[in-house]
Structure formats: C-alpha cells, structure tokens
Design an enzyme around this catalytic site. Structure first.
Site, PDB file in Angstrom:
ATOM      1  N   TYR A 125      38.226 -20.540 -11.474  1.00  0.00           N
ATOM      2  CA  TYR A 125      37.916 -20.551 -10.044  1.00  0.00           C
ATOM      3  C   TYR A 125      38.201 -19.204  -9.378  1.00  0.00           C
ATOM      4  O   TYR A 125      37.813 -18.966  -8.250  1.00  0.00           O
ATOM      5  CB  TYR A 125      38.765 -21.640  -9.370  1.00  0.00           C
ATOM      6  N   LYS A 174      42.257 -29.088 -20.561  1.00  0.00           N
ATOM      7  CA  LYS A 174      41.108 -29.268 -21.451  1.00  0.00           C
ATOM      8  C   LYS A 174      41.367 -28.425 -22.704  1.00  0.00           C
ATOM      9  O   LYS A 174      40.517 -27.648 -23.162  1.00  0.00           O
ATOM     10  CB  LYS A 174      39.813 -28.840 -20.726  1.00  0.00           C
ATOM     11  N   ASP A 207      38.524 -34.798 -18.335  1.00  0.00           N
ATOM     12  CA  ASP A 207      37.449 -35.794 -18.192  1.00  0.00           C
ATOM     13  C   ASP A 207      38.018 -37.208 -18.195  1.00  0.00           C
ATOM     14  O   ASP A 207      37.613 -38.059 -17.392  1.00  0.00           O
ATOM     15  CB  ASP A 207      36.353 -35.615 -19.268  1.00  0.00           C
ATOM     16  N   ASP A 231      40.670 -28.298  -8.083  1.00  0.00           N
ATOM     17  CA  ASP A 231      39.690 -28.336  -6.991  1.00  0.00           C
ATOM     18  C   ASP A 231      38.888 -29.631  -7.077  1.00  0.00           C
ATOM     19  O   ASP A 231      38.715 -30.350  -6.082  1.00  0.00           O
ATOM     20  CB  ASP A 231      38.770 -27.119  -7.146  1.00  0.00           C
ATOM     21  N   ASP A 235      39.342 -33.488  -4.761  1.00  0.00           N
ATOM     22  CA  ASP A 235      38.267 -34.138  -3.988  1.00  0.00           C
ATOM     23  C   ASP A 235      38.077 -35.573  -4.461  1.00  0.00           C
ATOM     24  O   ASP A 235      37.844 -36.486  -3.656  1.00  0.00           O
ATOM     25  CB  ASP A 235      36.938 -33.373  -4.130  1.00  0.00           C
TER      26      ASP A 235
END
Ligand code: NAP
Length: 335
Positions: A125, A174, A207, A231, A235
């Site tokens: 990011y 990950k 995931d 991020d 949300d």
C-alpha cells in the site's frame, strides 16, 4: 494550563459537514480546545495549487494532534495519495481501526467488538516503485517490509491488547504465497507474540480471515496485519457493524497522531446533508482517549449510542430519514 490546540482538516466532499458535526459535539461536551484550521486535498489544490500545502504540514507537526475529514486524491494524473504521504511523513506507523456494534444499526451482527491494527507505512500500500512501461503494457510496484516495522506494529497491537484487557491477537498474513514480505512479517510477529504469553495468539491467512470475519466474527478480538490487508479487512469489519459511516481510524506515530473516519469523501452524497457523521465522531472519541479524556469520550459515545438505539433523527444509512445536522443536534441534546 495552555489550551490543547487541535489541527483540523475539514477535507473534501462530505468532510466539512461531518467535521463540523464532530466539532459541535466536542464543544457541547465541554472540551476547551483551540482549533487551527488548515486545508488538504482538492480544497487545498483549488485554494493554493497544492494538494498538501506546507502550512498544513507545519500545523500537523506543531500541534501533534489532528482531526481530519476524508480527502479526495485525483485518480491518475500523477497525484500521490495525501493520506499515504501524511502517514509516511509523520511516520504514523499504527492505524487503529475499532468496530463496535451499536444497537439499532442495520447490521447483521449485534456483538461485534474488533480492533484492526494495521501497519501504516510499508508493504504494497505504500506506493513504492510504481512504474508503468511507456507503451502501457506492463506495470509494477514494490512491496517492502522491514523487521523494525513489523516489530513496532506487533508490539503496538499486543500492548493495546494488554492495556484494553483483550484476550486474543490474530496475526493476518499471506506468508504461504508472499514468502518474503508476508513471511518476514509473520516471523517477527511470532517473536513478539512469544513475549506476551498472557494473550492468546492466532495466525490466519488473509483470504481465510475474510471468510471467517463474515461467518464467525466472534472469533476475532485484535487483528494485526500489514498495510494493504489492513485496509481491506477494516472496511470488511465496518460492514459487520452497519457500514462505513460507523468506522473510525487513528493514525498513531511517536510525534503526531491523526484521527479520521475510515471512509472517503463520498462525492455522491456530498453537499446533501445526508452523511452519517458517526465515523468521525467516533474518531474524535479515539482522539479524546488518546488525550487522556476518557470520561468525556464515554459521555459522547453513550449519547451517540442512544441516538442510534432510539432511531431519533438518524441518517439514511442507519435506517432513518434525517440529515447530518439533525443527527448532530440529537447527540448534543443527550450530552
Ligand atoms: P467512500 O467515499 O468511502 O464512499 C463509498 C460509499 O460509502 C458512499 O458512496 C456512500 O454510499 C457510503 N458512505 C461513505 N461514508 C458515508 C457516511 N459518512 N455516511 C453515509 N454513507 C457513507 O469511497 P469512494 O467513493 O470509493 O471514494 C471517494 C473518494 O474518497 C476517493 O477520492 C478516495 O480516494 C477518497 N478516500 C479518502 C479516504 C481518506 O481520506 N481517509 C479514505 C477512502 C477513500 P451510498 O451510495 O450508500 O450513499
């Protein structure tokens, strides 16, 4: 004693109306702050020709505490995100995004209480090394994680968990695929976890974490993760408690802190008195807690909770048919 000066950036789109709401509530709650208003984002670009004027940077550095509305970064055209720039410039390495269920929202769950602690300056990011080949056929970006960065955010998350009597930290990564960057993050986070035997640690691939957050959110307490995953997950967490209008975020560094809503400038509802100001009010509550004003923070939280619970003058996203200003008055009347 000298008054606490707060730098205020009203921001773009719905920013000015929700920031005005938060300031009215802070004033009504008896906070004796002085506000220094500066611009950033599209508003600043129009007024000064710059997205992030030096005067704004100076005010953030001088006053150390900033309350910020959402900023619009023009897409493409070579503009770097102002939020990313601010986070890097002031080394605001920890992004703390709590979500809590409020009775009366149109959320799927009733007992959500999750804090996402997102590394805020590194990883995918951070915008490092973004290149598109001249013919537009290839694009690349760089992701960099440091041992120091991973360690700082992991310690921050465990210290927060301990301070707030939380039971569990879930490290989201990950590392099975992104073996270098996510691998280093996980390795360092595990080392830090070992120093906090009083707090349960879980590890989860990002995931799977998305799926579990939707299916069994009660499994989560504090989440610590890298920038991009944080991020997205935060949300998702906002969605668990009724949407983006309900989610605040604090960007914390050693020398400065910026408090803001998680959502953006929502241009589709800007200027229509439709925005729910709760996110930025909750961000101002985080700011009060950061300043050691927990009692005032609690009073405001209770007032907001009661407005939402009773449905008295709530905004459209909360199932009501009132505007930002009516909602604000309803909160103020309860203080
Ligand atoms: P957004 O501004 O977060 O808005 C997405 C949608 O969420 C809105 O269209 C609205 O949906 C709803 N929403 C957001 N905040 C709300 C509120 N307070 N009350 C009620 N509904 C709310 O996302 P976006 O449209 O993708 O981004 C717009 C701009 O914001 C972009 O320029 C982006 O770069 C910027 N941005 C800034 C920040 C920041 O400054 N921290 C963060 C994210 C995005 P409905 O259609 O249901 O009304």
């Amino acid at each position: 004693m000298a008054k606490q000066i707060i730098t205020v950036i009203k921001g773009d789109g719905i920013g000015p109306s929700i920031i005005d709401s938060a300031l009215e509530i802070l004033n009504a709650a008896g906070c004796d702050f002085e506000y220094e208003f500066v611009d950033a984002g599209l508003t600043a670009l129009e007024n000064t020709g710059e997205l992030l004027p030096q005067a704004t940077i100076d005010a953030i550095a001088k006053n150390k505490i900033t309350l910020k509305g959402p900023l619009t970064t023009p897409v493409g055209e070579g503009f770097t995100s102002i939020n990313v720039t601010l986070r890097k410039k002031f080394n605001l390495y920890a992004n703390v995004r709590p979500v809590v269920s409020f009775e009366g929202t149109k959320a799927r769950y009733e007992d959500i209480d999750i804090i996402t602690v997102r590394e805020n300056t590194q990883g995918m990011y951070s915008g490092l090394g973004q290149v598109v080949s001249e013919d537009g056929s290839e694009a690349e970006a760089m992701s960099k994680i440091t041992r120091e960065g991973a360690q700082k955010i992991a310690v921050f998350a465990y210290e927060l968990a301990r301070r707030e009597n939380r039971k569990k930290v879930t490290i989201v990564h990950k590392a099975n695929i992104l073996k270098s960057t996510s691998g280093l993050f996980l390795k360092v986070a595990r080392e830090v976890a070992a120093l906090y035997p009083d707090i349960e640690t879980a590890e989860m691939i990002v995931d799977a974490a998305c799926m579990k957050l939707v299916m069994t959110p009660e499994e989560f307490d504090v989440i610590v993760t890298t920038n991009l995953f944080g991020d997205i997950l935060s949300d998702l967490c906002a969605g668990l408690v009724g949407g983006l209008g309900m989610a605040p975020g604090a960007n914390i560094g050693e020398d400065a802190a910026i408090f803001e809503a998680v959502h953006g400038s929502a241009p589709d509802i800007a200027g229509k008195n439709l925005a729910n100001p709760t996110s930025v009010i909750l961000a101002s509550i985080q700011m009060l807690e950061h300043l050691g004003m927990g009692d005032t923070a609690e009073r405001i939280r209770n007032a907001v909770a009661d407005v939402i619970k009773t449905g008295d003058r709530t905004t459209r996203d909360l199932g009501g048919n009132h505007g930002t200003t009516d909602f604000t008055q309803a909160v103020i009347e309860r203080l």
